[in-house]
Design a protein around this motif. Structure first.
Motif, PDB file in Angstrom:
ATOM      1  N   ILE A 126       6.133 -65.154   4.262  1.00  0.00           N
ATOM      2  CA  ILE A 126       7.266 -64.799   3.488  1.00  0.00           C
ATOM      3  C   ILE A 126       7.575 -66.317   2.653  1.00  0.00           C
ATOM      4  CG2 ILE A 126       9.662 -64.123   3.325  1.00  0.00           C
ATOM      5  CD1 ILE A 126       9.091 -62.543   5.863  1.00  0.00           C
ATOM      6  N   ARG A 127       7.924 -65.867   1.446  1.00  0.00           N
ATOM      7  CA  ARG A 127       7.952 -67.159   0.654  1.00  0.00           C
ATOM      8  C   ARG A 127       9.518 -67.908   1.131  1.00  0.00           C
ATOM      9  NH1 ARG A 127       9.038 -66.200  -5.685  1.00  0.00           N
ATOM     10  NH2 ARG A 127       6.553 -66.214  -5.850  1.00  0.00           N
ATOM     11  N   GLY A 128       9.027 -69.169   1.240  1.00  0.00           N
ATOM     12  CA  GLY A 128      10.389 -70.045   1.610  1.00  0.00           C
ATOM     13  C   GLY A 128      10.449 -70.048   2.994  1.00  0.00           C
TER      14      GLY A 128
ATOM     15  N   VAL B  68       4.220 -61.588   8.108  1.00  0.00           N
ATOM     16  CA  VAL B  68       4.196 -60.183   8.317  1.00  0.00           C
ATOM     17  C   VAL B  68       2.759 -59.707   8.304  1.00  0.00           C
ATOM     18  CG1 VAL B  68       6.534 -60.030   7.374  1.00  0.00           C
ATOM     19  CG2 VAL B  68       4.574 -60.102   5.666  1.00  0.00           C
ATOM     20  N   ARG B  69       2.377 -58.517   8.943  1.00  0.00           N
ATOM     21  CA  ARG B  69       1.406 -57.912   9.018  1.00  0.00           C
ATOM     22  C   ARG B  69       1.604 -56.352   8.845  1.00  0.00           C
ATOM     23  NH1 ARG B  69       0.995 -62.257  12.742  1.00  0.00           N
ATOM     24  NH2 ARG B  69      -0.503 -63.629  12.296  1.00  0.00           N
ATOM     25  N   VAL B  70       0.498 -55.887   8.580  1.00  0.00           N
ATOM     26  CA  VAL B  70       0.548 -54.220   8.676  1.00  0.00           C
ATOM     27  C   VAL B  70       1.104 -53.712   9.577  1.00  0.00           C
ATOM     28  CG1 VAL B  70      -0.804 -52.164   8.423  1.00  0.00           C
ATOM     29  CG2 VAL B  70      -1.637 -54.144   7.113  1.00  0.00           C
ATOM     30  N   GLY B  71       2.070 -52.796   9.592  1.00  0.00           N
ATOM     31  CA  GLY B  71       2.852 -52.305  10.582  1.00  0.00           C
ATOM     32  C   GLY B  71       4.159 -52.890  10.981  1.00  0.00           C
ATOM     33  N   ASP B  72       4.381 -53.967  10.456  1.00  0.00           N
ATOM     34  CA  ASP B  72       5.767 -54.848  10.447  1.00  0.00           C
ATOM     35  C   ASP B  72       6.751 -54.149   9.550  1.00  0.00           C
ATOM     36  OD1 ASP B  72       4.579 -56.558  12.310  1.00  0.00           O
ATOM     37  OD2 ASP B  72       4.352 -58.104  10.934  1.00  0.00           O
ATOM     38  N   CYS B  73       7.943 -53.969  10.061  1.00  0.00           N
ATOM     39  CA  CYS B  73       9.191 -53.800   9.186  1.00  0.00           C
ATOM     40  C   CYS B  73       9.631 -54.937   8.651  1.00  0.00           C
ATOM     41  CB  CYS B  73       9.965 -52.926   9.958  1.00  0.00           C
ATOM     42  SG  CYS B  73       9.353 -51.255  10.659  1.00  0.00           S
ATOM     43  N   VAL B  74      10.121 -54.565   7.505  1.00  0.00           N
ATOM     44  CA  VAL B  74      10.533 -55.963   6.673  1.00  0.00           C
ATOM     45  C   VAL B  74      11.701 -55.350   5.819  1.00  0.00           C
ATOM     46  CG1 VAL B  74       8.432 -57.051   6.434  1.00  0.00           C
ATOM     47  CG2 VAL B  74       9.077 -55.093   4.735  1.00  0.00           C
ATOM     48  N   LEU B  75      12.541 -56.568   5.394  1.00  0.00           N
ATOM     49  CA  LEU B  75      13.731 -56.146   4.445  1.00  0.00           C
ATOM     50  C   LEU B  75      13.334 -56.942   2.927  1.00  0.00           C
ATOM     51  CD1 LEU B  75      16.541 -57.889   6.723  1.00  0.00           C
ATOM     52  CD2 LEU B  75      16.051 -55.511   6.442  1.00  0.00           C
ATOM     53  N   MET B  76      13.379 -55.795   2.124  1.00  0.00           N
ATOM     54  CA  MET B  76      13.119 -56.230   0.693  1.00  0.00           C
ATOM     55  C   MET B  76      14.238 -56.219  -0.146  1.00  0.00           C
ATOM     56  SD  MET B  76       9.408 -53.895   0.438  1.00  0.00           S
ATOM     57  CE  MET B  76       8.899 -54.886  -0.461  1.00  0.00           C
TER      58      MET B  76
ATOM     59  N   LYS C 142       0.652 -57.994  -3.261  1.00  0.00           N
ATOM     60  CA  LYS C 142       1.274 -56.674  -3.373  1.00  0.00           C
ATOM     61  C   LYS C 142       1.285 -56.139  -2.062  1.00  0.00           C
ATOM     62  CE  LYS C 142       1.581 -56.442  -7.929  1.00  0.00           C
ATOM     63  NZ  LYS C 142       2.917 -56.388  -8.646  1.00  0.00           N
ATOM     64  N   VAL C 143       2.435 -55.389  -1.707  1.00  0.00           N
ATOM     65  CA  VAL C 143       2.300 -54.706  -0.408  1.00  0.00           C
ATOM     66  C   VAL C 143       2.648 -53.231  -0.638  1.00  0.00           C
ATOM     67  CG1 VAL C 143       2.996 -56.621   0.829  1.00  0.00           C
ATOM     68  CG2 VAL C 143       5.011 -55.347  -0.354  1.00  0.00           C
ATOM     69  N   ARG C 144       1.823 -52.384   0.019  1.00  0.00           N
ATOM     70  CA  ARG C 144       2.235 -51.045  -0.033  1.00  0.00           C
ATOM     71  C   ARG C 144       3.016 -50.683   1.260  1.00  0.00           C
ATOM     72  NH1 ARG C 144       0.855 -45.714  -2.179  1.00  0.00           N
ATOM     73  NH2 ARG C 144       0.555 -44.128  -0.332  1.00  0.00           N
ATOM     74  N   VAL C 145       4.274 -49.899   0.631  1.00  0.00           N
ATOM     75  CA  VAL C 145       5.385 -49.704   1.866  1.00  0.00           C
ATOM     76  C   VAL C 145       5.528 -48.420   2.023  1.00  0.00           C
ATOM     77  CG1 VAL C 145       6.127 -52.160   1.503  1.00  0.00           C
ATOM     78  CG2 VAL C 145       7.110 -50.084   0.139  1.00  0.00           C
ATOM     79  N   ARG C 146       6.040 -48.116   3.328  1.00  0.00           N
ATOM     80  CA  ARG C 146       6.781 -46.758   3.370  1.00  0.00           C
ATOM     81  C   ARG C 146       8.252 -47.000   3.545  1.00  0.00           C
ATOM     82  NH1 ARG C 146       5.043 -42.396   7.882  1.00  0.00           N
ATOM     83  NH2 ARG C 146       6.393 -40.563   7.106  1.00  0.00           N
ATOM     84  N   TRP C 147       9.129 -46.515   2.740  1.00  0.00           N
ATOM     85  CA  TRP C 147      10.539 -46.618   2.931  1.00  0.00           C
ATOM     86  C   TRP C 147      11.228 -45.811   4.002  1.00  0.00           C
ATOM     87  CZ3 TRP C 147      11.608 -50.688   0.005  1.00  0.00           C
ATOM     88  CH2 TRP C 147      11.114 -50.921  -0.905  1.00  0.00           C
ATOM     89  N   TYR C 148      12.157 -46.815   4.760  1.00  0.00           N
ATOM     90  CA  TYR C 148      13.261 -46.028   5.472  1.00  0.00           C
ATOM     91  C   TYR C 148      14.317 -46.000   4.564  1.00  0.00           C
ATOM     92  CZ  TYR C 148      11.092 -47.310   9.762  1.00  0.00           C
ATOM     93  OH  TYR C 148      10.047 -47.295  10.893  1.00  0.00           O
TER      94      TYR C 148
ATOM     95  N   GLN D 164       4.821 -52.875  -4.143  1.00  0.00           N
ATOM     96  CA  GLN D 164       5.760 -53.877  -4.390  1.00  0.00           C
ATOM     97  C   GLN D 164       5.230 -55.342  -4.535  1.00  0.00           C
ATOM     98  OE1 GLN D 164       8.835 -52.799  -5.353  1.00  0.00           O
ATOM     99  NE2 GLN D 164       8.235 -50.694  -5.226  1.00  0.00           N
ATOM    100  N   SER D 165       5.919 -56.115  -5.277  1.00  0.00           N
ATOM    101  CA  SER D 165       5.435 -57.463  -4.858  1.00  0.00           C
ATOM    102  C   SER D 165       5.802 -57.927  -3.539  1.00  0.00           C
ATOM    103  CB  SER D 165       6.264 -58.234  -6.142  1.00  0.00           C
ATOM    104  OG  SER D 165       6.108 -59.926  -5.746  1.00  0.00           O
ATOM    105  N   ALA D 166       4.848 -58.645  -3.247  1.00  0.00           N
ATOM    106  CA  ALA D 166       5.135 -59.264  -1.653  1.00  0.00           C
ATOM    107  C   ALA D 166       6.469 -60.180  -1.772  1.00  0.00           C
ATOM    108  CB  ALA D 166       3.955 -59.991  -1.263  1.00  0.00           C
ATOM    109  N   HIS D 167       6.602 -60.753  -3.040  1.00  0.00           N
ATOM    110  CA  HIS D 167       7.486 -61.795  -3.130  1.00  0.00           C
ATOM    111  C   HIS D 167       8.903 -61.237  -2.846  1.00  0.00           C
ATOM    112  CE1 HIS D 167       4.415 -64.502  -3.718  1.00  0.00           C
ATOM    113  NE2 HIS D 167       4.333 -64.491  -4.822  1.00  0.00           N
ATOM    114  N   THR D 168       8.993 -59.771  -2.976  1.00  0.00           N
ATOM    115  CA  THR D 168      10.433 -59.355  -2.747  1.00  0.00           C
ATOM    116  C   THR D 168      10.867 -59.143  -1.204  1.00  0.00           C
ATOM    117  OG1 THR D 168       9.397 -56.999  -2.878  1.00  0.00           O
ATOM    118  CG2 THR D 168      10.240 -57.886  -4.980  1.00  0.00           C
ATOM    119  N   ILE D 169      10.015 -59.398  -0.511  1.00  0.00           N
ATOM    120  CA  ILE D 169      10.440 -59.445   0.800  1.00  0.00           C
ATOM    121  C   ILE D 169      11.134 -60.548   1.358  1.00  0.00           C
ATOM    122  CG2 ILE D 169       9.470 -59.700   3.317  1.00  0.00           C
ATOM    123  CD1 ILE D 169       6.795 -58.374   2.015  1.00  0.00           C
ATOM    124  N   GLU D 170      12.468 -60.203   1.948  1.00  0.00           N
ATOM    125  CA  GLU D 170      13.260 -61.250   2.381  1.00  0.00           C
ATOM    126  C   GLU D 170      13.272 -61.566   3.776  1.00  0.00           C
ATOM    127  OE1 GLU D 170      16.943 -60.470  -0.791  1.00  0.00           O
ATOM    128  OE2 GLU D 170      17.117 -59.564   1.174  1.00  0.00           O
TER     129      GLU D 170
END
Length: 243
Positions: free
Chosen positions: A25-27, A32-40, A66-72, A100-106
């Motif tokens: 994650i930038r900064g 993060v790896r496949v299967g992880d949950c993230v805040l975007m 880029k990341v392909r995500v499944r939304w909660y 989505q752009s991977a850079h939107t992961i917070e």
């Protein structure tokens, strides 16, 4: 097909992609790896971060990550809206996918099963839970029924204090049995109005940590319908029948 979330890119794939094992994650030093949950990060910064599960991490021909995500979805984002029994940290796993752009992961977070969440001694800011899957286009849920408790016949909200009757083992909200939360916290024993001390003596089971351990589930056919028969004491509420 479910609509792409406002301000976010489409799911149309592009040629020349290569899959990656991880993304930092930038900064930060968080990986993060496949299967992880993230805040975007949402396009509207006044809203809370979106929560998603990483399905694929990839780089295009220009090394754009880029990341392909499944939304909660949060309850208020669903067609039915937020209900009384929805906890503050509750999420629905949707069938809505995006790239989505991977850079939107917070940041990273943890989405627990409902049962595991109720066992947490301390709930952190990164802890969420999920007990339903959600079809974004139709508003349908799986499962479409939940066990109910107390005189109010509502599903369990882990944010609310409940007390267990030593006789029938059912769980009650303090307000529904004429108590304050402060009074309920001081209780050593509790017997509901439907039970007697003899019922308590005949009971062989001990107390459980939460109502999840004592769920009673039978088919639900209509709003607040009581099913007659062998399990007539049980009631299941369809939480989304009012959508």
């Amino acid at each position: 097909m479910a609509k792409t979330r406002p301000g976010l890119s489409s799911t149309k794939p592009k040629p020349g992609k290569k899959d990656l094992d991880s993304y930092t994650i930038r900064g930060t030093n968080k990986v993060v790896r496949v299967g992880d949950c993230v805040l975007m990060r949402p396009s509207d910064t006044s809203k809370p971060p979106y929560v998603a599960r990483i399905e694929i991490i990839e780089a295009d021909s220009r090394d754009n990550l880029k990341v392909r995500v499944r939304w909660y979805y949060r309850p208020e984002e669903s067609l039915g809206g937020r209900r009384q029994f929805h906890g503050a940290k509750e999420l629905f796993l949707s069938d809505h996918y995006d790239v989505q752009s991977a850079h939107t992961i917070e940041g990273k977070c943890i989405v627990h099963s409902f049962k595991n969440y109720t066992k947490l001694e301390n709930v952190g800011t990164e802890d969420y839970y999920c007990r339903f899957e959600y079809k974004a286009a139709t508003g349908a849920f799986t499962p479409d029924r939940v066990a109910v408790y107390c005189k109010c016949e509502m599903p369990y909200n882990p944010d609310d204090l409940m007390v267990q009757c030593e006789g029938c083992k059912d769980w009650y909200h303090p307000a529904c049995v004429g108590m304050t939360i402060e009074e309920a916290k001081k209780l050593d024993h509790f017997v509901c109005s439907e039970c007697s001390e003899d019922d308590v003596k005949r009971s062989q089971n001990g107390f459980h940590a939460s109502p999840v351990s004592d769920a009673k589930v039978i088919p639900f056919f209509d709003q607040f319908l009581m099913i007659q028969g062998q399990l007539s004491f049980s009631l299941v509420f369809n939480p989304f029948s009012f959508c």
